[in-house]
Design a protein around this motif. Structure first.
Motif, PDB file in Angstrom:
ATOM      1  N   ARG A 145      13.599  -4.923  -4.576  1.00 22.69           N
ATOM      2  CA  ARG A 145      13.686  -3.799  -5.818  1.00 22.69           C
ATOM      3  C   ARG A 145      13.593  -5.027  -6.972  1.00 22.69           C
ATOM      4  O   ARG A 145      13.185  -4.702  -8.272  1.00 22.69           O
ATOM      5  CB  ARG A 145      15.109  -3.025  -6.047  1.00 22.69           C
ATOM      6  N   LYS A 190      -4.911   3.368   8.762  1.00 25.07           N
ATOM      7  CA  LYS A 190      -4.295   3.500   9.495  1.00 25.07           C
ATOM      8  C   LYS A 190      -4.845   3.218  10.845  1.00 25.07           C
ATOM      9  O   LYS A 190      -5.917   2.970  11.536  1.00 25.07           O
ATOM     10  CB  LYS A 190      -4.517   4.946   9.140  1.00 25.07           C
ATOM     11  N   ARG A 200       9.987   5.098   7.276  1.00 22.56           N
ATOM     12  CA  ARG A 200       9.087   6.454   7.420  1.00 22.56           C
ATOM     13  C   ARG A 200       8.721   6.975   8.060  1.00 22.56           C
ATOM     14  O   ARG A 200       8.475   7.930   8.733  1.00 22.56           O
ATOM     15  CB  ARG A 200       8.085   6.721   6.279  1.00 22.56           C
ATOM     16  N   GLY A 222      13.418  -2.302   0.739  1.00 18.99           N
ATOM     17  CA  GLY A 222      14.277  -2.368  -0.098  1.00 18.99           C
ATOM     18  C   GLY A 222      14.231  -3.413  -0.962  1.00 18.99           C
ATOM     19  O   GLY A 222      15.450  -3.541  -1.752  1.00 18.99           O
ATOM     20  N   SER A 267       8.202  -5.071   8.576  1.00 18.26           N
ATOM     21  CA  SER A 267       7.989  -4.100   8.012  1.00 18.26           C
ATOM     22  C   SER A 267       8.468  -2.605   8.980  1.00 18.26           C
ATOM     23  O   SER A 267       8.017  -2.680  10.111  1.00 18.26           O
ATOM     24  CB  SER A 267       6.306  -2.917   6.954  1.00 18.26           C
ATOM     25  N   ASP A 274      -4.099   3.905   3.231  1.00 22.74           N
ATOM     26  CA  ASP A 274      -5.092   5.155   3.933  1.00 22.74           C
ATOM     27  C   ASP A 274      -4.428   6.268   4.399  1.00 22.74           C
ATOM     28  O   ASP A 274      -3.248   6.065   3.828  1.00 22.74           O
ATOM     29  CB  ASP A 274      -5.555   4.197   5.085  1.00 22.74           C
ATOM     30  N   PRO A 327       0.588  -1.758   0.062  1.00 23.58           N
ATOM     31  CA  PRO A 327       0.096   0.209   0.445  1.00 23.58           C
ATOM     32  C   PRO A 327       0.872   1.494   0.314  1.00 23.58           C
ATOM     33  O   PRO A 327       1.374   1.321   0.709  1.00 23.58           O
ATOM     34  CB  PRO A 327      -0.636  -0.361   1.521  1.00 23.58           C
ATOM     35  N   ASP A 343       8.403  -6.748   3.652  1.00 25.32           N
ATOM     36  CA  ASP A 343       8.989  -5.479   2.923  1.00 25.32           C
ATOM     37  C   ASP A 343      10.124  -5.401   3.257  1.00 25.32           C
ATOM     38  O   ASP A 343      10.411  -4.598   4.886  1.00 25.32           O
ATOM     39  CB  ASP A 343       7.110  -4.501   2.260  1.00 25.32           C
ATOM     40  N   GLY A 367       7.136  -2.172  -2.446  1.00 25.22           N
ATOM     41  CA  GLY A 367       6.101  -0.960  -2.543  1.00 25.22           C
ATOM     42  C   GLY A 367       6.881   0.590  -3.319  1.00 25.22           C
ATOM     43  O   GLY A 367       6.046   0.792  -4.527  1.00 25.22           O
ATOM     44  N   ARG A 368       7.866   1.595  -2.940  1.00 27.56           N
ATOM     45  CA  ARG A 368       8.210   2.430  -4.240  1.00 27.56           C
ATOM     46  C   ARG A 368       8.221   2.477  -5.601  1.00 27.56           C
ATOM     47  O   ARG A 368       7.439   2.930  -6.576  1.00 27.56           O
ATOM     48  CB  ARG A 368       9.599   2.970  -3.346  1.00 27.56           C
ATOM     49  N   ASP A 421      -1.742  -0.867   9.351  1.00 30.32           N
ATOM     50  CA  ASP A 421      -0.487  -0.562   9.214  1.00 30.32           C
ATOM     51  C   ASP A 421      -0.428   0.488  10.802  1.00 30.32           C
ATOM     52  O   ASP A 421      -0.060   1.224  11.058  1.00 30.32           O
ATOM     53  CB  ASP A 421       0.571   0.489   8.263  1.00 30.32           C
ATOM     54  N   LYS A 446       0.513  -4.814  10.026  1.00 29.95           N
ATOM     55  CA  LYS A 446       1.443  -4.159   9.279  1.00 29.95           C
ATOM     56  C   LYS A 446       2.825  -3.742  10.184  1.00 29.95           C
ATOM     57  O   LYS A 446       2.000  -2.900  10.698  1.00 29.95           O
ATOM     58  CB  LYS A 446       0.950  -3.540   8.039  1.00 29.95           C
ATOM     59  N   HIS A 487       7.902   0.291   7.076  1.00 26.62           N
ATOM     60  CA  HIS A 487       7.085   1.294   6.420  1.00 26.62           C
ATOM     61  C   HIS A 487       8.014   2.140   5.978  1.00 26.62           C
ATOM     62  O   HIS A 487       7.907   3.123   5.522  1.00 26.62           O
ATOM     63  CB  HIS A 487       6.712   2.653   7.897  1.00 26.62           C
ATOM     64  N   THR A 540      -0.131   5.697  -0.377  1.00 27.66           N
ATOM     65  CA  THR A 540      -0.611   6.376  -0.714  1.00 27.66           C
ATOM     66  C   THR A 540      -0.153   8.049  -0.988  1.00 27.66           C
ATOM     67  O   THR A 540       1.010   7.943  -0.172  1.00 27.66           O
ATOM     68  CB  THR A 540      -2.335   6.230   0.442  1.00 27.66           C
TER      69      THR A 540
HETATM   70  C1  LIG Z   1       4.572   7.363  -0.543  1.00 28.67           C
HETATM   71  C2  LIG Z   1       4.675   6.037   0.384  1.00 28.67           C
HETATM   72  C3  LIG Z   1       3.000   5.988   0.876  1.00 28.67           C
HETATM   73  C4  LIG Z   1       2.849   5.405   1.450  1.00 28.67           C
HETATM   74  N1  LIG Z   1       1.919   4.751   2.078  1.00 28.67           N
HETATM   75  C5  LIG Z   1       1.406   3.780   2.680  1.00 28.67           C
HETATM   76  C6  LIG Z   1       0.127   3.309   3.497  1.00 28.67           C
HETATM   77  O1  LIG Z   1      -0.509   3.981   2.909  1.00 28.67           O
HETATM   78  N2  LIG Z   1      -0.179   2.283   4.193  1.00 28.67           N
HETATM   79  C7  LIG Z   1       0.841   1.701   4.702  1.00 28.67           C
HETATM   80  O2  LIG Z   1       1.070   0.328   4.923  1.00 28.67           O
HETATM   81  N3  LIG Z   1       2.071   1.260   3.907  1.00 28.67           N
HETATM   82  C8  LIG Z   1       2.350   2.873   3.553  1.00 28.67           C
HETATM   83  N4  LIG Z   1       3.612   2.737   2.825  1.00 28.67           N
HETATM   84  C9  LIG Z   1       4.545   1.972   3.263  1.00 28.67           C
HETATM   85  C10 LIG Z   1       4.707   0.850   2.047  1.00 28.67           C
HETATM   86  O3  LIG Z   1       3.658   0.290   2.351  1.00 28.67           O
HETATM   87  C11 LIG Z   1       5.846   0.216   1.882  1.00 28.67           C
HETATM   88  O4  LIG Z   1       5.750  -0.431   3.851  1.00 28.67           O
HETATM   89  C12 LIG Z   1       7.307   0.627   2.309  1.00 28.67           C
HETATM   90  O5  LIG Z   1       6.865   1.755   0.896  1.00 28.67           O
HETATM   91  C13 LIG Z   1       8.446  -0.393   1.630  1.00 28.67           C
HETATM   92  O6  LIG Z   1       9.568  -0.115   1.134  1.00 28.67           O
HETATM   93  P1  LIG Z   1      10.358   0.087  -0.764  1.00 28.67           P
HETATM   94  O7  LIG Z   1       9.083   1.036  -0.224  1.00 28.67           O
HETATM   95  O8  LIG Z   1      11.886  -0.607   0.246  1.00 28.67           O
HETATM   96  O9  LIG Z   1       9.337  -1.388  -1.104  1.00 28.67           O
HETATM   97  C14 LIG Z   1       3.921   3.955   2.217  1.00 28.67           C
HETATM   98  C15 LIG Z   1       5.019   4.133   1.448  1.00 28.67           C
HETATM   99  C16 LIG Z   1       5.599   5.526   1.057  1.00 28.67           C
HETATM  100  C17 LIG Z   1       6.642   5.803   0.564  1.00 28.67           C
END
Ligand SMILES: Cc1cc2nc3c(=O)[nH]c(=O)nc-3n(C[C@H](O)[C@H](O)[C@H](O)COP(=O)(O)O)c2cc1C
Length: 338
Positions: free
Chosen positions: A271, A149, A239, A269, A234, A123, A87, A267, A290-291, A174, A212, A236, A89
């Motif tokens: 790629r 959330k 973040r 890193g 995870s 979310d 996810p 999750d 994710g990204r 999450d 999560k 996140h 968002t």
């Molecule tokens: C811009 C951005 C928005 C995200 N929004 C959500 C979200 O709405 N819900 C959530 O559970 N995780 C969110 N995440 C975390 C991702 O689900 C995931 O855990 C993370 O991006 C995994 O790392 P990766 O980007 O290196 O693959 C977000 C991550 C990014 C970069």
């Protein structure tokens, strides 16, 4: 369209919040939350990427595996690869603000459907984002997984009701978003959940429950005690808290206590299909990315998502072939060095 063209388009649409670096490793965007980066020094995001890269594969080519089976089943759905778009968002907040949330998520959902994988949607600080995500799933008649959330339980339960309108395969929370600054910046309070809070959510759910944001074996056991059908190891994407270890560094000890008790997702890193292989060898059942999925959905819509899914499958197949792993369940820890 090829992935290089998709990346170029994504860069145009996501600058300055994403530079589409040759390696999506969290260095250029460190500290950029909101944006695509990791929190604070960005070390959690950077650790995810760099520690996973350090793991190597033990090559084997004397065996009888000729056509590895890359497919896997989750919650009764068979997918060609054990990979989900995580996810992600907030185009307006994090991803360049040059298309609508609905346009972005529709590409992600359609591309996932075309590739046979299950999309995950999230979310955010703005309720309209989850509403758009759910409306897009309904419009496209795609059964996805909705992550909500960790609002206080009354709000959370009302968003679960909303999410159920899309007939989701599972619902997740999450829980680590209690560390997410973008929610605070927009005046929202989210707190850590108690075991009782989580049990209340589980009791209200008619579909599998995913928690999560698990980073220790102890938390994995608490999530299972709360009734989680699956956990996502995870941070996140780095973040929510600076200075956490890489998810690949904590995965095997978590898998030791959780294997067989809950589905284990991870999750952070990831790629390539080779990265997916490494996470599976460390004990994950499935992997979220994710990204990159978000970037390719923005740069190429459904086609960008499918091109990336194809690439992942081909790389995973190659890793399985050259390690003698006939199917996903046969991928062993002894196939990697870490
Ligand atoms: C811009 C951005 C928005 C995200 N929004 C959500 C979200 O709405 N819900 C959530 O559970 N995780 C969110 N995440 C975390 C991702 O689900 C995931 O855990 C993370 O991006 C995994 O790392 P990766 O980007 O290196 O693959 C977000 C991550 C990014 C970069």
């Amino acid at each position: 369209m090829n992935l290089k063209e998709v990346s170029q388009k994504a860069k145009e649409l996501m600058m300055p919040q994403c530079r589409m670096c040759p390696e999506c490793n969290g260095v250029a965007c460190r500290g950029e939350v909101p944006g695509m980066g990791g929190k604070g020094t960005g070390s959690s995001f950077m650790n995810n990427y760099s520690e996973l890269k350090k793991i190597t594969l033990n090559m084997r080519s004397i065996h009888d595996v000729k056509e590895p089976d890359t497919s896997a089943e989750f919650f009764g759905v068979r997918m060609p690869i054990p990979v989900f778009p995580a996810p992600v968002t907030g185009v307006a907040i994090n991803m360049g603000n040059k298309m609508t949330e609905r346009e972005y998520i529709t590409g992600l959902i359609e591309g996932s459907r075309n590739s046979g994988i299950i999309p995950m949607v999230g979310d955010s600080a703005f309720k309209s984002f989850i509403e758009e995500n759910i409306a897009a799933l309904k419009e496209k008649k795609v059964r996805g997984i909705v992550f909500i959330k960790p609002w206080d339980n009354s709000e959370l339960l009302s968003r679960i009701e909303l999410a159920m309108e899309s007939d989701p395969i599972a619902i997740g929370v999450d829980i680590d978003s209690c560390g997410l600054d973008t929610l605070k910046m927009h005046g929202h309070r989210v707190d850590p959940k108690t075991l009782e809070d989580l049990k209340e959510i589980k009791a209200a759910l008619k579909v599998p429950f995913i928690i999560k944001g698990i980073m220790t074996p102890c938390e994995a056991l608490l999530a299972i005690q709360a009734g989680a059908d699956a956990i996502v190891v995870s941070n996140h994407g780095g973040r929510v808290l600076d200075s956490t270890p890489a998810t690949c560094s904590v995965l095997s000890t978590i898998a030791e206590v959780a294997k067989g008790k809950a589905v284990i997702f991870v999750d952070g890193g990831v790629r390539s299909g080779v990265d997916v292989f490494k996470m599976l060898a460390l004990g994950a059942d499935g992997v979220l990315i994710g990204r990159p999925f978000a970037q390719y959905a923005i740069g190429g819509g459904a086609e960008g998502v499918s091109l990336y899914a194809d690439k992942l499958r081909s790389e995973l197949r190659g890793a399985m072939l050259l390690t003698g792993s006939k199917d996903i369940g046969s991928i062993e820890e002894s196939s990697i060095n870490y």
